[in-house]
Design an enzyme around this catalytic site. Structure first.
Site, PDB file in Angstrom:
ATOM      1  N   GLU A   1       8.617  16.419  16.181  1.00  0.00           N
ATOM      2  CA  GLU A   1       9.023  16.302  14.783  1.00  0.00           C
ATOM      3  C   GLU A   1       8.168  17.248  13.934  1.00  0.00           C
ATOM      4  O   GLU A   1       6.956  17.075  13.832  1.00  0.00           O
ATOM      5  CB  GLU A   1       8.861  14.860  14.293  1.00  0.00           C
ATOM      6  CG  GLU A   1       9.376  14.659  12.883  1.00  0.00           C
ATOM      7  CD  GLU A   1       9.258  13.226  12.417  1.00  0.00           C
ATOM      8  OE1 GLU A   1      10.150  12.766  11.683  1.00  0.00           O
ATOM      9  OE2 GLU A   1       8.267  12.566  12.777  1.00  0.00           O
TER      10      GLU A   1
ATOM     11  N   CYS B   1      12.531  11.457   7.859  1.00  0.00           N
ATOM     12  CA  CYS B   1      12.605  11.038   9.260  1.00  0.00           C
ATOM     13  C   CYS B   1      14.003  11.254   9.832  1.00  0.00           C
ATOM     14  O   CYS B   1      14.158  11.462  11.032  1.00  0.00           O
ATOM     15  CB  CYS B   1      12.209   9.567   9.387  1.00  0.00           C
ATOM     16  SG  CYS B   1      10.513   9.206   8.901  1.00  0.00           S
TER      17      CYS B   1
ATOM     18  N   LYS C   1       0.849  -1.194   0.000  1.00  0.00           N
ATOM     19  CA  LYS C   1       0.000   0.000   0.000  1.00  0.00           C
ATOM     20  C   LYS C   1       0.883   1.243   0.000  1.00  0.00           C
ATOM     21  O   LYS C   1       1.558   1.534   0.983  1.00  0.00           O
ATOM     22  CB  LYS C   1      -0.929   0.055   1.212  1.00  0.00           C
ATOM     23  CG  LYS C   1      -1.997   1.156   1.057  1.00  0.00           C
ATOM     24  CD  LYS C   1      -2.682   1.495   2.364  1.00  0.00           C
ATOM     25  CE  LYS C   1      -1.944   2.545   3.158  1.00  0.00           C
ATOM     26  NZ  LYS C   1      -1.934   3.882   2.498  1.00  0.00           N
TER      27      LYS C   1
ATOM     28  N   GLU D   1       9.676   1.676  11.047  1.00  0.00           N
ATOM     29  CA  GLU D   1      10.631   2.777  10.975  1.00  0.00           C
ATOM     30  C   GLU D   1       9.811   4.051  11.041  1.00  0.00           C
ATOM     31  O   GLU D   1       9.063   4.369  10.124  1.00  0.00           O
ATOM     32  CB  GLU D   1      11.437   2.694   9.680  1.00  0.00           C
ATOM     33  CG  GLU D   1      12.669   3.592   9.692  1.00  0.00           C
ATOM     34  CD  GLU D   1      12.483   4.851   8.883  1.00  0.00           C
ATOM     35  OE1 GLU D   1      12.165   5.893   9.510  1.00  0.00           O
ATOM     36  OE2 GLU D   1      12.646   4.804   7.666  1.00  0.00           O
TER      37      GLU D   1
END
Length: 489
Positions: free
Chosen positions: A393, A293, A183, A259
């Protein structure tokens, strides 16, 4: 979007492109001008079930898991060749769908994906041809270790690096004989569909890789994780989604590799070569519009060079070519959507409220770029590690520069973070570099460089940055089951 014909993106199930069972669709929006570039099939539980059943049938009855690693590897090599042959088309759609500069899409993204396919094709052949073997001469027993594919893998990729991240998952999953239900992100579905067009030509049997488009927990993503026919989930994305996946996978005890996010530390010591360090660290935060990231968004600078580094970093931000990502001269394009713009602007306001000093950027571009999601590269000086913008973040082109005096102080602040995915150290003292990098609680550290990664090395995060490692033997451990067989003579 001028000169672009709106694309139709379907699911790819059991070797065929198909619409959703209920006919539902959604639009993929380009961040360049927030215009729709594709109508995309919106998958649900029924579509996922069909894909999983196709993958299960291909795994249990088809030739793929029973091929030799060399045979599978030859097909992965052909897939890589086809991707390279279609470089221009794939790169153009990647840029339209994500807003990343065409130079990155046509070079780094294509190259990274083809390298993953070829690397894992070679790695699996070497690994599976040379298994472990233990002899016990006292008991006249001999044990061999057999590595077998896990089964059906759910591969859920992010929007920021849609093609490379899908290759990072498909490469090892396929090389070790698994079948896959993939996906792509709802924000960047097009290039995975283009890749699916190449599967049959490369020689992949029907059902080995299936692609279902859709959204997250309440859509196709959730259905993949929940499905009892899926044996493992590999996911790259947000911490919120990662925690939901981990909880949803628990009832069926699926293997899970996550992750997740990051808030990486970028440490400048006074002896750093600033002619390399400042430009390098600039791309460590402004590359891909800060939407990585591993972005080094906390910049710790030793006080003797602090003012100089702040000035140089601000100059990098001000001079960085930002604009239409279809222009080969552009280095930074827009962020992914209007929600990202709002989030980034909110954290820019937080930084000012919390006392940081704005030295570059800090605003959304207007004029010819007003319709798109363009944020000027932003630098804050005199930040502190406890500020909201230094804890959360942001996932955008916003750098915070924090002064420090001693090595101990720098390490304490670097590790005082909920995340631990990447990090960088800049110094000409290799003894210090070794000492500091070993003490950083993060999954990967670059010394005097940034973002290159040997595919044999582990990649993954500490703390809230995820669980598991991928790359080389670490991917092998996730995508295989190890069986011991003991013979008595």
């Amino acid at each position: 979007m001028p000169d672009v014909e709106k694309k139709s993106v379907q699911h790819f199930i059991d070797g065929e492109f198909v619409d959703s069972a209920d006919g539902a669709t959604f639009e993929s929006i380009s961040p360049i001008d927030n215009e729709a570039v594709a109508d995309v099939a919106l998958g649900g539980a029924e579509d996922v079930d069909r894909a999983v059943r196709a993958a299960r049938r291909a795994f249990e009855e088809g030739p793929w898991p029973r091929m030799s690693a060399a045979e599978r590897g030859a097909i992965l090599y052909r897939l890589a060749d086809l991707l390279e042959a279609n470089r221009d088309e794939v790169a153009n759609w990647e840029t339209l769908d994500t807003g990343k500069p065409i130079m990155a899409s046509s070079t780094r993204d294509i190259q990274g994906t083809t390298e993953r396919f070829r690397f894992f094709a070679d790695y699996a052949k070497q690994s599976l041809d040379h298994g472990d073997h233990f002899d016990n001469l006292e008991t006249n027993q001999s044990t061999i270790v057999v590595k077998e594919p896990v089964g059906v893998v759910g591969a859920i990729a992010p929007w920021n690096l849609p093609l490379p991240m899908m290759g990072w998952k498909l490469g090892p999953a396929l090389a070790f004989g698994n079948t896959v239900v993939a996906k792509p992100s709802e924000d960047s579905p097009i290039t995975t569909s283009l890749l699916a067009e190449m599967f049959a030509e490369a020689g992949l049997p029907d059902g080995v890789v299936n692609v279902v488009n859709g959204f997250g927990p309440a859509s196709a993503g959730g259905a993949i994780v929940d499905h009892p026919g899926v044996d493992a989930i590999t996911f790259t994305g947000s911490g919120t989604a990662g925690r939901a996946i981990m909880a949803a996978a628990a009832p069926t005890l699926k293997k899970v590799a996550l992750e997740l996010g990051g808030k990486s530390a970028n440490i400048f010591f006074a002896d750093a070569d600033l002619s390399k360090a400042v430009p390098g660290s600039g791309m460590a935060i402004f590359g891909n519009s800060g939407q990585m990231c591993i972005a080094c968004s906390r910049m710790f600078v030793q006080r003797p060079i602090y003012d100089q580094v702040v000035e140089m970093t601000a100059a990098v931000a001000e001079k960085l070519p930002i604009g239409d990502p279809r222009d080969p001269a552009t280095v930074m394009g827009p962020v992914i959507n209007t929600e990202a713009v709002e989030r980034i602007q909110r954290y820019i306001e937080f930084s000012t409220e919390d006392g940081a000093r704005l030295v570059a950027g800090g605003y959304k571009l207007d004029g010819e770029f007003a319709a798109g999601n363009f944020i000027k590269p932003t630098v804050f000086a005199d930040a502190t590690n406890d500020m909201r913008s230094c804890r959360d973040e942001i996932f955008g082109p916003v750098q915070h520069v924090i002064p420090f005096d001693t090595e101990t102080e720098a390490l304490k602040m670097a590790n005082d973070c909920d995340y631990g995915l990447g990090g960088a150290v800049w110094t000409t003292d290799l003894g210090k570099a070794n000492r500091v990098s070993r003490s950083m609680r993060t999954g990967f550290v670059w010394v005097n460089g940034y973002a290159r990664h040997d595919d044999r090395a582990p990649f993954g995060g500490y703390k809230q940055s995820g669980i598991g490692r991928e790359g080389g033997k670490y991917s092998e451990e996730f995508f295989t089951e190890q069986k011991g067989i003991e013979f008595t003579y």
